[in-house]
Write an enzyme that holds these catalytic residues in place. Structure first.
Site, PDB file in Angstrom:
ATOM      1  N   GLU A   1       0.806  -1.238   0.000  1.00  0.00           N
ATOM      2  CA  GLU A   1       0.000   0.000   0.000  1.00  0.00           C
ATOM      3  C   GLU A   1       0.828   1.273   0.000  1.00  0.00           C
ATOM      4  O   GLU A   1       0.597   2.186   0.802  1.00  0.00           O
ATOM      5  CB  GLU A   1      -0.945  -0.022   1.212  1.00  0.00           C
ATOM      6  CG  GLU A   1      -1.866  -1.239   1.236  1.00  0.00           C
ATOM      7  CD  GLU A   1      -2.749  -1.311   2.472  1.00  0.00           C
ATOM      8  OE1 GLU A   1      -3.376  -2.367   2.671  1.00  0.00           O
ATOM      9  OE2 GLU A   1      -2.800  -0.336   3.231  1.00  0.00           O
TER      10      GLU A   1
ATOM     11  N   GLU B   1      -6.079 -10.932  -0.601  1.00  0.00           N
ATOM     12  CA  GLU B   1      -6.844 -10.691   0.640  1.00  0.00           C
ATOM     13  C   GLU B   1      -8.343 -10.646   0.328  1.00  0.00           C
ATOM     14  O   GLU B   1      -9.079  -9.776   0.779  1.00  0.00           O
ATOM     15  CB  GLU B   1      -6.392  -9.358   1.278  1.00  0.00           C
ATOM     16  CG  GLU B   1      -4.903  -9.284   1.569  1.00  0.00           C
ATOM     17  CD  GLU B   1      -4.454  -7.967   2.187  1.00  0.00           C
ATOM     18  OE1 GLU B   1      -3.239  -7.698   2.173  1.00  0.00           O
ATOM     19  OE2 GLU B   1      -5.329  -7.216   2.687  1.00  0.00           O
TER      20      GLU B   1
HETATM   21  O1  G3I Z   1      -2.598  -6.787  19.092  1.00  0.00           O
HETATM   22  C1  G3I Z   1      -3.615  -6.025  19.701  1.00  0.00           C
HETATM   23  C2  G3I Z   1      -4.050  -6.707  20.980  1.00  0.00           C
HETATM   24  O2  G3I Z   1      -2.939  -6.653  21.897  1.00  0.00           O
HETATM   25  C3  G3I Z   1      -5.239  -5.949  21.572  1.00  0.00           C
HETATM   26  O3  G3I Z   1      -5.690  -6.657  22.736  1.00  0.00           O
HETATM   27  C4  G3I Z   1      -6.381  -5.963  20.523  1.00  0.00           C
HETATM   28  C5  G3I Z   1      -7.586  -5.209  21.066  1.00  0.00           C
HETATM   29  O4  G3I Z   1      -7.977  -4.186  20.298  1.00  0.00           O
HETATM   30  O5  G3I Z   1      -5.921  -5.294  19.329  1.00  0.00           O
HETATM   31  C6  G3I Z   1      -4.840  -6.022  18.756  1.00  0.00           C
HETATM   32  O6  G3I Z   1      -4.427  -5.325  17.639  1.00  0.00           O
HETATM   33  C7  G3I Z   1      -5.342  -5.463  16.531  1.00  0.00           C
HETATM   34  C8  G3I Z   1      -4.638  -6.277  15.422  1.00  0.00           C
HETATM   35  O7  G3I Z   1      -5.464  -6.274  14.230  1.00  0.00           O
HETATM   36  C9  G3I Z   1      -4.389  -7.717  15.833  1.00  0.00           C
HETATM   37  O8  G3I Z   1      -5.581  -8.362  16.063  1.00  0.00           O
HETATM   38  C10 G3I Z   1      -5.598  -4.045  16.021  1.00  0.00           C
HETATM   39  O9  G3I Z   1      -6.387  -3.358  17.024  1.00  0.00           O
HETATM   40  C11 G3I Z   1      -6.404  -4.095  14.720  1.00  0.00           C
HETATM   41  O10 G3I Z   1      -6.503  -2.784  14.150  1.00  0.00           O
HETATM   42  C12 G3I Z   1      -5.642  -4.970  13.708  1.00  0.00           C
HETATM   43  O11 G3I Z   1      -6.457  -5.018  12.571  1.00  0.00           O
HETATM   44  C13 G3I Z   1      -5.784  -5.615  11.438  1.00  0.00           C
HETATM   45  C14 G3I Z   1      -5.557  -4.523  10.380  1.00  0.00           C
HETATM   46  O12 G3I Z   1      -4.974  -5.133   9.197  1.00  0.00           O
HETATM   47  C15 G3I Z   1      -4.639  -3.451  10.876  1.00  0.00           C
HETATM   48  O13 G3I Z   1      -4.387  -2.544   9.876  1.00  0.00           O
HETATM   49  C16 G3I Z   1      -6.723  -6.677  10.860  1.00  0.00           C
HETATM   50  O14 G3I Z   1      -6.835  -7.754  11.809  1.00  0.00           O
HETATM   51  C17 G3I Z   1      -6.170  -7.221   9.541  1.00  0.00           C
HETATM   52  O15 G3I Z   1      -7.139  -8.061   8.922  1.00  0.00           O
HETATM   53  C18 G3I Z   1      -5.865  -6.043   8.601  1.00  0.00           C
HETATM   54  O16 G3I Z   1      -5.274  -6.550   7.419  1.00  0.00           O
HETATM   55  C19 G3I Z   1      -4.908  -5.585   6.426  1.00  0.00           C
HETATM   56  C20 G3I Z   1      -3.748  -6.186   5.655  1.00  0.00           C
HETATM   57  O17 G3I Z   1      -2.684  -6.462   6.515  1.00  0.00           O
HETATM   58  C21 G3I Z   1      -3.315  -5.242   4.554  1.00  0.00           C
HETATM   59  N1  G3I Z   1      -4.439  -4.872   3.693  1.00  0.00           N
HETATM   60  C22 G3I Z   1      -5.634  -4.386   4.351  1.00  0.00           C
HETATM   61  C23 G3I Z   1      -6.067  -5.353   5.443  1.00  0.00           C
HETATM   62  C24 G3I Z   1      -7.278  -4.791   6.126  1.00  0.00           C
HETATM   63  O18 G3I Z   1      -6.957  -3.579   6.776  1.00  0.00           O
END
Ligand code: G3I
Length: 372
Positions: A160, A265
């Site tokens: 990205e 994805e």
């Molecule tokens: O690790 C913390 C954890 O310690 C905490 O307890 C929990 C509670 O909120 O949050 C956890 O972090 C989360 C992380 O995923 C792991 O689960 C973040 O808040 C959350 O924002 C994060 O979301 C991920 C997102 O990328 C972040 O940008 C999604 O799961 C994941 O599906 C998404 O994937 C991205 C690809 O990598 C790139 N392309 C877009 C796609 C969707 O955004």
């Protein structure tokens, strides 16, 4: 007499033949059905990687031939502090892939999101110099790719970095190093593991401005003799957006560069989108009831429309199977999907192939039958 007896047996024989072929296709899985066409993969979260989510793991082992980590291989998790690498979760992920003979993807080496702040700042919190950032990028990529040398088959090297209008995203990487951070990343990744496939990955990859900018980027890398094997089309799609025409054009455009296109994805939201198809996690919108119409399940009409969208997409992938390396779903079940919280937090979406009870949706058998 013997011919007469045989004629009497024919319907029974045909019935037996039919039922066993029908049974045979019923037993076929996605990975078996698509094995001669392209890898069919999924993204794993920590509960799946550590085997806590047993039902998901059974689905992954039986249905998929490729895996990618949904989060645990992003820079904030692999190098939370400078020089301190945390490989435990990622090691488990790779071990799972090796044990189940899967095509393993590393996601991702450089991304503006989920990157640790220290990466770009000096002790006074100011931007580091280009030399320092270059060294940090080199150390990050070299350490990680070397750690998984020969075990991870392909890397999303940069994720990205280009906006929908074709301009470079004004990330900290770009702010400090300009466009140079991308060729550097591909150089360091290739030097660390010359056999690994290397990809540029992005969303809205069918937007004309972004498509042309990605083509220009690929040509620049090739002119500099740098290895790039494919373009990752994230494919966080809606029911109507993008049109199949503009989506197909992107697949053809990227593979006409001598690369493979990968659907990296894939998910198809069944819910109304407050606006386009951005995957930029910070673009979250306020919850509104009318944006969350299927709390207790899709209506048969909505399910049909959603199902036909998946069938149209896979017909396109099969049509271009010589141009496509893999099709990866961004999660196993609807329960796991990030789409339940994006672009509106707290909705109930149905974007994936397995439901919240770990059951294969009817579309799975139809996707398998498409390969017949
Ligand atoms: O690790 C913390 C954890 O310690 C905490 O307890 C929990 C509670 O909120 O949050 C956890 O972090 C989360 C992380 O995923 C792991 O689960 C973040 O808040 C959350 O924002 C994060 O979301 C991920 C997102 O990328 C972040 O940008 C999604 O799961 C994941 O599906 C998404 O994937 C991205 C690809 O990598 C790139 N392309 C877009 C796609 C969707 O955004």
């Amino acid at each position: 007499m013997r011919t007469y007896k045989l004629l009497l047996l024919l319907p029974t024989l045909l019935l037996a033949l039919f039922s066993c072929t029908a049974q045979k296709s019923k037993n076929t899985t996605l990975k078996d059905a698509y094995k001669d066409k392209f890898f069919i993969g999924t993204a794993l979260n920590l509960d799946q990687i550590h085997g806590k989510d047993v039902q998901s793991v059974e689905i992954v082992k039986s249905q998929f031939s490729s895996i990618v980590a949904e989060n645990c291989m992003k820079s904030m998790y692999l190098q939370p502090e400078e020089g301190k690498f945390f490989f435990d979760d990622a090691d488990k992920f790779v071990e799972f892939g090796e044990k189940n003979k899967m095509f393993i993807i590393g996601h991702n080496l450089l991304w503006h999101s989920q990157a640790p702040r220290w990466f770009f700042t000096d002790k006074d919190g100011k931007n580091v110099t280009p030399e320092v950032l270059k060294e940090r990028i080199k150390n990050h990529i070299t350490t990680i790719v070397t750690h998984y040398k020969g075990r991870i088959q392909g890397w999303d090297v940069v994720n990205e970095a280009i906006l929908d209008d074709g301009q470079y995203r004004k990330s900290k990487f770009y702010e400090i190093l300009g466009e140079e951070f991308i060729p550097l990343a591909f150089q360091y990744a290739h030097e660390a593991d010359p056999d690994a496939e290397l990809y540029y990955n992005d969303y809205n990859e069918w937007f004309p401005g972004k498509r042309e900018a990605i083509v220009k980027l690929v040509k620049t890398l090739k002119e500099r003799g740098l290895r790039i094997d494919g373009i990752g089309m994230q494919s966080h799609l809606g029911i109507e957006t993008p049109s199949l025409e503009e989506y197909e054009k992107a697949i053809i455009t990227y593979s006409d560069l001598g690369l493979k296109a990968s659907i990296t994805e894939l998910d198809v939201s069944a819910l109304p989108s407050p606006w386009g198809t951005s995957a930029n996690i910070s673009d979250v919108n306020k919850y509104k009831k009318e944006l969350d119409p299927y709390k207790t399940g899709l209506t048969p009409e909505a399910e049909k429309v959603w199902e036909n969208r998946y069938l149209d997409l896979f017909k396109l992938y099969l049509k271009h199977q010589d141009r496509i390396r893999r099709v990866t779903l961004w999660g196993v079940t609807d329960l796991q999907s990030w789409k339940n919280d994006f672009p509106v937090r707290g909705r109930t979406d149905y974007p994936l192939l397995f439901d919240r009870n770990y059951k294969a949706k009817p579309v799975v058998q139809k996707l398998i039958d498409l390969t017949k």
